[in-house]
Write an enzyme that holds these catalytic residues in place. Structure first.
Site, PDB file in Angstrom:
ATOM      1  N   LEU A 126       0.826  -1.205   0.000  1.00 59.19           N
ATOM      2  CA  LEU A 126       0.000   0.000   0.000  1.00 59.19           C
ATOM      3  C   LEU A 126       0.860   1.255   0.000  1.00 59.19           C
ATOM      4  O   LEU A 126       2.052   1.209   0.338  1.00 59.19           O
ATOM      5  CB  LEU A 126      -0.928  -0.039   1.219  1.00 59.19           C
ATOM      6  N   PRO A 127       0.278   2.411  -0.363  1.00 61.87           N
ATOM      7  CA  PRO A 127       1.084   3.618  -0.561  1.00 61.87           C
ATOM      8  C   PRO A 127       1.700   4.226   0.694  1.00 61.87           C
ATOM      9  O   PRO A 127       2.801   4.782   0.640  1.00 61.87           O
ATOM     10  CB  PRO A 127       0.086   4.607  -1.197  1.00 61.87           C
ATOM     11  N   THR A 149       5.925   0.722   2.238  1.00 67.14           N
ATOM     12  CA  THR A 149       6.984   1.544   2.834  1.00 67.14           C
ATOM     13  C   THR A 149       6.318   2.526   3.788  1.00 67.14           C
ATOM     14  O   THR A 149       5.693   3.499   3.358  1.00 67.14           O
ATOM     15  CB  THR A 149       7.771   2.302   1.758  1.00 67.14           C
ATOM     16  N   LYS A 187      14.321   0.269   4.929  1.00 69.53           N
ATOM     17  CA  LYS A 187      13.752   0.849   3.712  1.00 69.53           C
ATOM     18  C   LYS A 187      13.780   2.370   3.743  1.00 69.53           C
ATOM     19  O   LYS A 187      14.080   3.019   2.729  1.00 69.53           O
ATOM     20  CB  LYS A 187      12.318   0.339   3.537  1.00 69.53           C
TER      21      LYS A 187
END
Length: 313
Positions: free
Chosen positions: A109-110, A142, A230
């Protein structure tokens, strides 16, 4: 050790990665067979849920289908869900339906708010009075590492439904944060790098599944550590991409061809992923966003969102 048990272990060693052996040798006795089956290290098809079929998720989910897994999907984009239905996936109407049909659920997901909504919102994965079927949840979004850790704590307070296959041994589900690097090209080619945070046994169970989508799987430590890796990777990438883009723009203004300058970068100290794999100048490299009118890449708006999330801590 009974001879029959030894023979089973030997068969496992030929069929599984180290996960199957570790789980089997830890459990032995009456729980041996169920654990060996649950680890599924042999790569047999699993009931996998996938939520988030965007630029990255659509390719990742496609590779799971290619690997033979039974897929249940959900996305707000009905057109992309129809595409997956035509490929043989089952379409769900909300995240909870995905969870009810799956032994493992992957989310891509964003941003943090999207992840929170999918997990804890109305009809979310955890909305069934704190009980879920999947024993393994993998979030490849992320997001803020702190929010990833908070979510892992919430997941650990849930219980497994009676129909749970328990691919991870225990009475509670396990959440792994598993963001990726490699971009859309890597997602399409199944060459992503996964950065994994969470319990190590969960990581070992997830690894064979993740290898259907990536070529490098790195265990980073406890919950949130994959998300932390990340964020650090994105910071370094953003800096290098900005530098490469500015340098190539300057070179062109000074009369140097972008191809020529890129070749110089890639054989000198300026070489980096932004110059040799994801070059930002249109036409220098094929199959990258710059040569597709900047479609299908990582949005700079999302990079700004990451910054705002960090500032809100």
């Amino acid at each position: 050790m009974a001879m029959s048990t030894i023979s089973v272990v030997m068969r496992l060693s030929r069929k599984t990665n180290s996960l199957g052996m570790v789980c089997a040798l830890r459990s032995m006795g009456l729980r041996f067979s169920s654990l060996a089956d649950a680890s599924n290290g042999s790569g047999e098809p699993q009931d996998v849920g996938f939520i988030g079929l965007g630029n990255m998720g659509s390719h990742m989910a496609t590779n799971l289908l290619k690997a033979g897994h039974r897929l249940t999907v959900y996305d707000r984009n009905e057109a992309v869900m129809q595409t997956f239905a035509e490929r043989g996936a089952t379409v769900a109407h909300n995240p909870r339906e995905v969870a009810d049909a799956s032994d493992v659920v992957i989310t891509m997901l964003p941003s943090s708010p999207h992840v929170e909504e999918v997990y804890t919102g109305k009809n979310g994965i955890l909305s069934n009075v704190g009980s879920v079927r999947p024993s393994l949840l993998i979030d490849s979004s992320t997001i803020d590492p702190h929010k990833s850790r908070l979510l892992a704590t919430k997941v650990a307070k849930c219980k497994l439904l009676p129909n749970s296959k328990k691919v991870v041994v225990g009475e509670v589900p396990v959440l792994l944060d598993a963001p990726v690097s490699g971009g859309v090209v890597g997602a399409q080619a199944a060459t992503l790098t996964f950065m994994i945070g969470g319990h190590q046994e969960g990581f070992q169970v997830a690894e064979p599944l993740l290898r259907a989508m990536g070529s490098r799987i790195v265990y980073c430590g406890g919950p949130g550590n994959g998300a932390a890796a990340k964020v650090c990777n994105n910071l370094a990438l953003a800096i290098s991409m900005a530098g490469v883009a500015e340098a190539l723009a300057l070179g062109q203004q000074l009369g140097i061809d972008a191809h020529t300058l890129s070749n110089i970068f890639n054989s000198s100290s300026a070489r980096c992923w932004s110059s040799d794999t994801y070059n930002p100048v249109p036409g220098v490299m094929a199959n990258v966003p710059a040569s597709r009118d900047y479609k299908g890449g990582f949005s700079s708006q999302l990079l700004l969102l990451r910054k705002l999330e960090q500032q809100s801590l």
